[in-house]
Design a protein around this motif. Structure first.
Motif, PDB file in Angstrom:
ATOM      1  N   GLU A  23       0.972  -1.387  -0.651  1.00  0.00           N
ATOM      2  CA  GLU A  23      -0.238   0.217  -0.204  1.00  0.00           C
ATOM      3  C   GLU A  23       1.023   0.872   0.351  1.00  0.00           C
ATOM      4  OE1 GLU A  23       0.112  -1.339   4.297  1.00  0.00           O
ATOM      5  OE2 GLU A  23       0.211  -1.987   1.910  1.00  0.00           O
ATOM      6  N   THR A  32      -5.434   1.611  -6.305  1.00  0.00           N
ATOM      7  CA  THR A  32      -6.665   1.319  -5.270  1.00  0.00           C
ATOM      8  C   THR A  32      -7.107   2.022  -5.786  1.00  0.00           C
ATOM      9  OG1 THR A  32      -4.842   1.850  -3.636  1.00  0.00           O
ATOM     10  CG2 THR A  32      -4.785  -0.778  -3.701  1.00  0.00           C
ATOM     11  N   SER A  38     -11.573  -1.382  -4.846  1.00  0.00           N
ATOM     12  CA  SER A  38     -11.926  -1.776  -3.494  1.00  0.00           C
ATOM     13  C   SER A  38     -11.431  -0.637  -2.398  1.00  0.00           C
ATOM     14  CB  SER A  38     -11.912  -3.332  -2.998  1.00  0.00           C
ATOM     15  OG  SER A  38     -10.582  -3.570  -2.952  1.00  0.00           O
ATOM     16  N   THR A  39     -11.897  -0.447  -1.297  1.00  0.00           N
ATOM     17  CA  THR A  39     -11.002   0.373  -0.471  1.00  0.00           C
ATOM     18  C   THR A  39      -9.633  -0.161   0.100  1.00  0.00           C
ATOM     19  OG1 THR A  39     -11.752  -1.001   1.679  1.00  0.00           O
ATOM     20  CG2 THR A  39     -13.646   1.283   0.305  1.00  0.00           C
ATOM     21  N   ARG A  40      -8.942   1.950  -0.042  1.00  0.00           N
ATOM     22  CA  ARG A  40      -7.948   0.468   0.001  1.00  0.00           C
ATOM     23  C   ARG A  40      -6.913   0.421   1.312  1.00  0.00           C
ATOM     24  NH1 ARG A  40      -4.682   6.644  -0.859  1.00  0.00           N
ATOM     25  NH2 ARG A  40      -3.047   5.569  -0.037  1.00  0.00           N
ATOM     26  N   SER A  41      -7.864   0.613   2.322  1.00  0.00           N
ATOM     27  CA  SER A  41      -7.740  -0.614   3.497  1.00  0.00           C
ATOM     28  C   SER A  41      -7.914  -1.659   3.499  1.00  0.00           C
ATOM     29  CB  SER A  41      -8.781  -0.481   4.945  1.00  0.00           C
ATOM     30  OG  SER A  41      -9.538   0.055   4.415  1.00  0.00           O
ATOM     31  N   ALA A  42      -8.119  -2.597   2.874  1.00  0.00           N
ATOM     32  CA  ALA A  42      -8.256  -4.064   2.475  1.00  0.00           C
ATOM     33  C   ALA A  42      -7.583  -3.880   0.997  1.00  0.00           C
ATOM     34  CB  ALA A  42     -10.146  -4.073   1.456  1.00  0.00           C
ATOM     35  N   TYR A  43      -5.898  -3.350   0.628  1.00  0.00           N
ATOM     36  CA  TYR A  43      -4.981  -3.456   0.108  1.00  0.00           C
ATOM     37  C   TYR A  43      -3.798  -3.364   0.962  1.00  0.00           C
ATOM     38  CZ  TYR A  43      -1.565  -3.833  -3.351  1.00  0.00           C
ATOM     39  OH  TYR A  43      -0.424  -4.486  -4.427  1.00  0.00           O
ATOM     40  N   SER A  44      -3.345  -4.209   1.574  1.00  0.00           N
ATOM     41  CA  SER A  44      -2.047  -4.243   3.228  1.00  0.00           C
ATOM     42  C   SER A  44      -1.085  -5.812   2.531  1.00  0.00           C
ATOM     43  CB  SER A  44      -2.586  -3.786   3.968  1.00  0.00           C
ATOM     44  OG  SER A  44      -3.465  -5.352   4.563  1.00  0.00           O
ATOM     45  N   ALA A  47      -3.563  -7.657   4.295  1.00  0.00           N
ATOM     46  CA  ALA A  47      -4.292  -8.552   3.620  1.00  0.00           C
ATOM     47  C   ALA A  47      -3.686  -9.987   3.095  1.00  0.00           C
ATOM     48  CB  ALA A  47      -5.311  -7.473   3.079  1.00  0.00           C
ATOM     49  N   CYS A  50      -2.180 -13.280   5.202  1.00  0.00           N
ATOM     50  CA  CYS A  50      -3.910 -13.880   5.302  1.00  0.00           C
ATOM     51  C   CYS A  50      -4.671 -14.229   4.386  1.00  0.00           C
ATOM     52  CB  CYS A  50      -5.009 -12.556   6.230  1.00  0.00           C
ATOM     53  SG  CYS A  50      -6.104 -13.355   6.778  1.00  0.00           S
ATOM     54  N   GLU A  51      -5.067 -14.173   3.266  1.00  0.00           N
ATOM     55  CA  GLU A  51      -5.370 -14.331   1.950  1.00  0.00           C
ATOM     56  C   GLU A  51      -3.992 -15.446   1.558  1.00  0.00           C
ATOM     57  OE1 GLU A  51      -8.078 -15.332   0.209  1.00  0.00           O
ATOM     58  OE2 GLU A  51      -8.643 -13.804   2.035  1.00  0.00           O
TER      59      GLU A  51
END
Length: 76
Positions: A23, A32, A38-44, A47, A50-51
């Motif tokens: 990010e 992003t 999608s929101t920038r907070s979901a892109y890190s 994240a 985790c995925e």
């Protein structure tokens, strides 16, 4: 990130090496922030990890291209 990681999992037989623009990377911020994304907070990087851990048995940072672009080894 989920569809991208899912596709990587389908393509990788045993492992994949992935450069992840975090990010904090200028090009990633531009991508992003585009309308319809999608929101920038979901892109890190968190994240992404985790995925990736949902689809791969081992997720390890093995280096980086720049501080904003770590490289990961994903193994099934």
């Amino acid at each position: 990130l989920a569809p991208i990681i899912e596709r990587l999992s389908q393509l990788a037989r045993r492992s994949a090496i992935v450069e992840f623009p975090t990010e904090h990377d200028a090009k990633a911020r531009k991508w992003t922030s585009m309308p319809g994304r999608s929101t920038r907070s979901a892109y890190s990087v968190e994240a992404f990890r985790c995925e990736a851990q949902r689809r791969f048995a081992r997720v390890e940072q093995i280096g980086s291209v720049t501080p904003e672009r770590p490289v990961f080894l994903l193994q099934k």
